[in-house]
Design a protein around this motif. Structure first.
Motif, PDB file in Angstrom:
ATOM      1  N   PRO A 118      46.584 -22.762   4.636  1.00 32.91           N
ATOM      2  CA  PRO A 118      47.536 -22.753   5.754  1.00 32.91           C
ATOM      3  C   PRO A 118      48.917 -22.365   5.264  1.00 32.91           C
ATOM      4  CG  PRO A 118      47.064 -25.001   5.059  1.00 32.91           C
ATOM      5  CD  PRO A 118      46.121 -24.119   4.301  1.00 32.91           C
ATOM      6  N   PRO A 119      49.753 -21.818   6.149  1.00 30.38           N
ATOM      7  CA  PRO A 119      51.106 -21.445   5.743  1.00 30.38           C
ATOM      8  C   PRO A 119      52.000 -22.666   5.636  1.00 30.38           C
ATOM      9  CG  PRO A 119      50.857 -21.110   8.080  1.00 30.38           C
ATOM     10  CD  PRO A 119      49.507 -21.551   7.573  1.00 30.38           C
ATOM     11  N   ARG A 120      53.118 -22.485   4.969  1.00 31.28           N
ATOM     12  CA  ARG A 120      54.191 -23.470   5.044  1.00 31.28           C
ATOM     13  C   ARG A 120      55.017 -23.145   6.286  1.00 31.28           C
ATOM     14  NH1 ARG A 120      57.805 -22.654   0.557  1.00 31.28           N
ATOM     15  NH2 ARG A 120      56.934 -20.566   0.398  1.00 31.28           N
ATOM     16  N   VAL A 121      55.138 -24.088   7.178  1.00 30.63           N
ATOM     17  CA  VAL A 121      55.889 -23.880   8.413  1.00 30.63           C
ATOM     18  C   VAL A 121      57.325 -24.330   8.190  1.00 30.63           C
ATOM     19  CG1 VAL A 121      56.084 -24.456  10.858  1.00 30.63           C
ATOM     20  CG2 VAL A 121      53.825 -24.196   9.807  1.00 30.63           C
ATOM     21  N   LEU A 177      56.691 -18.765   9.061  1.00 31.56           N
ATOM     22  CA  LEU A 177      55.451 -19.043   8.346  1.00 31.56           C
ATOM     23  C   LEU A 177      55.583 -18.408   6.971  1.00 31.56           C
ATOM     24  CD1 LEU A 177      52.811 -18.285  11.143  1.00 31.56           C
ATOM     25  CD2 LEU A 177      53.931 -20.451  10.609  1.00 31.56           C
ATOM     26  N   LEU A 178      55.617 -19.256   5.944  1.00 30.99           N
ATOM     27  CA  LEU A 178      55.851 -18.795   4.586  1.00 30.99           C
ATOM     28  C   LEU A 178      54.573 -18.870   3.772  1.00 30.99           C
ATOM     29  CD1 LEU A 178      59.249 -20.631   4.004  1.00 30.99           C
ATOM     30  CD2 LEU A 178      58.863 -18.345   4.957  1.00 30.99           C
ATOM     31  N   ALA A 179      54.573 -18.184   2.643  1.00 28.69           N
ATOM     32  CA  ALA A 179      53.392 -18.131   1.787  1.00 28.69           C
ATOM     33  C   ALA A 179      52.932 -19.537   1.436  1.00 28.69           C
ATOM     34  CB  ALA A 179      53.709 -17.354   0.515  1.00 28.69           C
ATOM     35  N   PRO A 180      51.614 -19.767   1.442  1.00 27.56           N
ATOM     36  CA  PRO A 180      51.113 -21.074   1.021  1.00 27.56           C
ATOM     37  C   PRO A 180      51.571 -21.397  -0.396  1.00 27.56           C
ATOM     38  CG  PRO A 180      49.370 -19.754   2.009  1.00 27.56           C
ATOM     39  CD  PRO A 180      50.541 -18.847   1.828  1.00 27.56           C
ATOM     40  N   LYS A 206      48.548 -23.034  -6.177  1.00 29.19           N
ATOM     41  CA  LYS A 206      47.829 -24.208  -6.672  1.00 29.19           C
ATOM     42  C   LYS A 206      48.574 -24.908  -7.787  1.00 29.19           C
ATOM     43  CE  LYS A 206      43.217 -22.625  -5.353  1.00 29.19           C
ATOM     44  NZ  LYS A 206      41.853 -22.271  -5.832  1.00 29.19           N
ATOM     45  N   SER A 207      49.330 -24.152  -8.556  1.00 31.92           N
ATOM     46  CA  SER A 207      50.097 -24.745  -9.649  1.00 31.92           C
ATOM     47  C   SER A 207      51.286 -25.558  -9.147  1.00 31.92           C
ATOM     48  CB  SER A 207      50.612 -23.639 -10.578  1.00 31.92           C
ATOM     49  OG  SER A 207      51.526 -22.818  -9.867  1.00 31.92           O
ATOM     50  N   GLY A 208      51.575 -25.387  -7.852  1.00 31.35           N
ATOM     51  CA  GLY A 208      52.719 -26.068  -7.282  1.00 31.35           C
ATOM     52  C   GLY A 208      54.029 -25.364  -7.544  1.00 31.35           C
ATOM     53  N   TRP A 214      49.876 -14.571   7.038  1.00 34.30           N
ATOM     54  CA  TRP A 214      50.802 -15.181   6.090  1.00 34.30           C
ATOM     55  C   TRP A 214      50.344 -15.051   4.643  1.00 34.30           C
ATOM     56  CZ3 TRP A 214      48.742 -17.963  10.288  1.00 34.30           C
ATOM     57  CH2 TRP A 214      47.598 -18.718  10.020  1.00 34.30           C
ATOM     58  N   SER A 215      49.103 -14.634   4.412  1.00 36.81           N
ATOM     59  CA  SER A 215      48.695 -14.357   3.032  1.00 36.81           C
ATOM     60  C   SER A 215      49.302 -13.057   2.519  1.00 36.81           C
ATOM     61  CB  SER A 215      47.166 -14.283   2.933  1.00 36.81           C
ATOM     62  OG  SER A 215      46.668 -13.196   3.703  1.00 36.81           O
ATOM     63  N   LEU A 216      49.778 -12.202   3.447  1.00 39.18           N
ATOM     64  CA  LEU A 216      50.330 -10.902   3.072  1.00 39.18           C
ATOM     65  C   LEU A 216      51.844 -10.832   3.218  1.00 39.18           C
ATOM     66  CD1 LEU A 216      47.796  -8.489   4.819  1.00 39.18           C
ATOM     67  CD2 LEU A 216      47.872  -9.118   2.409  1.00 39.18           C
ATOM     68  N   ALA A 217      52.398 -11.593   4.130  1.00 43.29           N
ATOM     69  CA  ALA A 217      53.834 -11.476   4.426  1.00 43.29           C
ATOM     70  C   ALA A 217      54.362 -12.807   4.938  1.00 43.29           C
ATOM     71  CB  ALA A 217      54.074 -10.394   5.479  1.00 43.29           C
TER      72      ALA A 217
END
Length: 501
Positions: free
Chosen positions: A44-47, A70-73, A76-78, A141-144
């Motif tokens: 999911p994106p960061r809202v 809507l920003l890039a998720p 995983k590394s944080g 949001w995975s692309l932009a």
């Protein structure tokens, strides 16, 4: 004031919205080659929610913009959005009206949730369609990063209490303060190096020109890499008709022909509305000048549109789409929808002008928009005045001015400003519209692209069998998202700055 605006003023509702459905015809990139992200693996994106002060050229505050994004998720590394954060494309999205909030494109296409509506043939004429929200498992949001822009007075954004409405309800003033706010948001989020894609719908396509020009003038560090025009009104039948009724009818002809085929009224061999539109466009461009001189093509026009020959009156054989809406199903005492000509309703002799494709949809979409912002943005009320989300404010439309700096709306002069903006920035263009749209149009989209004479490979056209809001249909939405993935992916690639799309 254009004919479109006068008509909307008579009813007191919106110029910049939509409805829709199914097949894609396009020049350029194939959707089969578009990059997709599996719904099961998409994070999911960061809202985000930012409050940005809208300012005029002197720095005086005009109001406060509430700008969701809507920003890039988070990786995983944080560590955040990843090493491509700075160069990641930024999709800046606004609707039209004037007076419409961005929730139309949030719910219809790009947000964390999307609306599900019944197909036009499942709706009851003049009644509100049932609608519901579902998670968007096909987001971009995975692309932009995606920035939704609600101009002052729409969404949760509010004009200052001491600011005269006339200071912000004008084509260039609107573009100027929005460009400043967009640049401020980009600076705040370290995104000034990002390639920007301006996406506008209906009047929002004219707004995109004003915003792009303002970015050029005042924020040259911002690079407009692409523009997406949805149901564009940059060049329209209504604008062209002010100077050339013959050409305006030629531009409108594919929509009328597709509608006649849909209702089984066309006296042609084709039964497929898509094929009827294509055939009508070829006829319009190849034969209309001669037809207007001689009148010899009046029978062919009648067969194509399913209306009596005498409707193509006068030496220029002129017939507007507004007139066509009134007469196409006159034998059934029905009027066609402006935003989707497949949605007719019984003529209301008291109300006069009406749009059965839009009026029943507005309360449904308003309720769903307010539900969605509560669920996805955790906002039930505006942080500015505690008011509800404004999907559309008719007072903004009725008080809107183009002003002395604006070219005539829908005219070749407006199209020339678009062409210059694209050329100055080396930007690419994607134009998308619905086959049954009687505000924008299939013919106007093609005439716009041909008229601008942009370098080969810098433009795409996509058409869908839907109305003004074609993406509210699930199949159209999926096809258009696939095309957008390819378009955004090309801009974000190392070759995207120089190679054709």
């Amino acid at each position: 004031m254009t004919a479109c605006k006068r008509a909307l003023s008579a009813l007191g509702i919106l110029l910049a919205l939509w409805i829709a459905p199914l097949h894609v015809m396009a020049d350029g990139l194939s959707s089969q080659n578009a990059r997709r992200t599996s719904a099961s693996t998409m994070a999911p994106p960061r809202v985000g929610i930012d409050l940005i002060t809208a300012r005029d050229a002197d720095g005086s505050a005009l109001g406060t913009l509430v700008m969701p994004s809507l920003l890039a998720p988070v990786a995983k590394s944080g560590s955040g959005a990843g090493r491509d954060h700075v160069d990641r494309p930024l999709l800046v999205v606004f609707n039209g009206g004037p007076g419409a909030g961005s929730a139309w494109l949030q719910l219809g296409l790009l947000g964390p949730q999307h609306v599900v509506l019944p197909a036009p043939n499942e709706q009851v004429a003049g009644q509100q369609p049932a609608g519901r929200l579902e998670p968007n498992r096909d987001g971009l949001w995975s692309l932009a990063d995606i920035l939704f822009v609600d101009p002052l007075g729409t969404g949760f954004s509010r004009t200052g209490s001491d600011v005269a409405a006339s200071r912000v309800r004008e084509w260039q003033a609107d573009g100027d303060y929005l460009a400043r706010a967009i640049a401020a948001w980009m600076a705040k989020h370290d995104r000034l190096a990002a390639p920007v894609i301006l996406m506008g719908e209906s009047y929002g396509t004219e707004r995109a020109i004003a915003v792009g020009e303002a970015l050029e003038r005042a924020h040259p560090q911002v690079r407009v890499a692409g523009m997406v025009l949805i149901s564009q009104t940059v060049l329209s039948e209504f604008g062209v008709r002010q100077h050339d009724a013959k050409l305006a009818t030629a531009i409108a002809l594919p929509t009328m022909a597709a509608t006649a085929c849909y209702f089984g009224r066309a006296g042609v061999d084709q039964a497929d509305p898509v094929a009827c539109a294509q055939q009508a466009w070829r006829f319009a461009m190849d034969n209309y000048a001669a037809a207007a001189r001689t009148g010899a093509m009046r029978p062919a026009l009648a067969r194509m549109t399913g209306v009596p020959e005498q409707e193509f009156a006068g030496p220029d054989l002129s017939l507007s789409r507004d007139r066509y809406r009134q007469i196409a199903l006159a034998d059934r005492a029905m009027v066609l929808g402006r935003y989707d000509s497949r949605l007719p309703a019984p003529v209301d002799p008291v109300e006069g002008w009406q749009d059965p494709s839009l009026a029943p949809l507005l309360p449904v979409m308003t309720a769903l928009a307010r539900q969605s912002v509560r669920e996805t943005q955790n906002l039930a009320r505006s942080p500015i005045d505690h008011g509800a989300y404004v999907l559309f404010d008719g007072a903004i439309l009725h008080g809107w001015r183009y002003g002395p700096q604006a070219p005539p709306p829908g005219s070749p002069a407006m199209a020339a400003r678009l062409a210059a903006l694209l050329a100055h920035n080396g930007a690419t263009l994607l134009v998308a519209g619905g086959l049954f749209d009687a505000v924008g149009s299939y013919g106007a989209d093609r005439y716009l692209v041909e008229w601008m004479h942009l370098p080969q490979g810098r433009t795409q056209i996509a058409s869908y069998p839907g109305g003004h809001m074609f993406y509210l249909d699930d199949q159209n939405r999926a096809a258009f998202l696939a095309r957008l993935r390819g378009y955004i992916g090309h801009i974000s690639s190392p070759q995207g700055k120089t190679t054709p799309i």
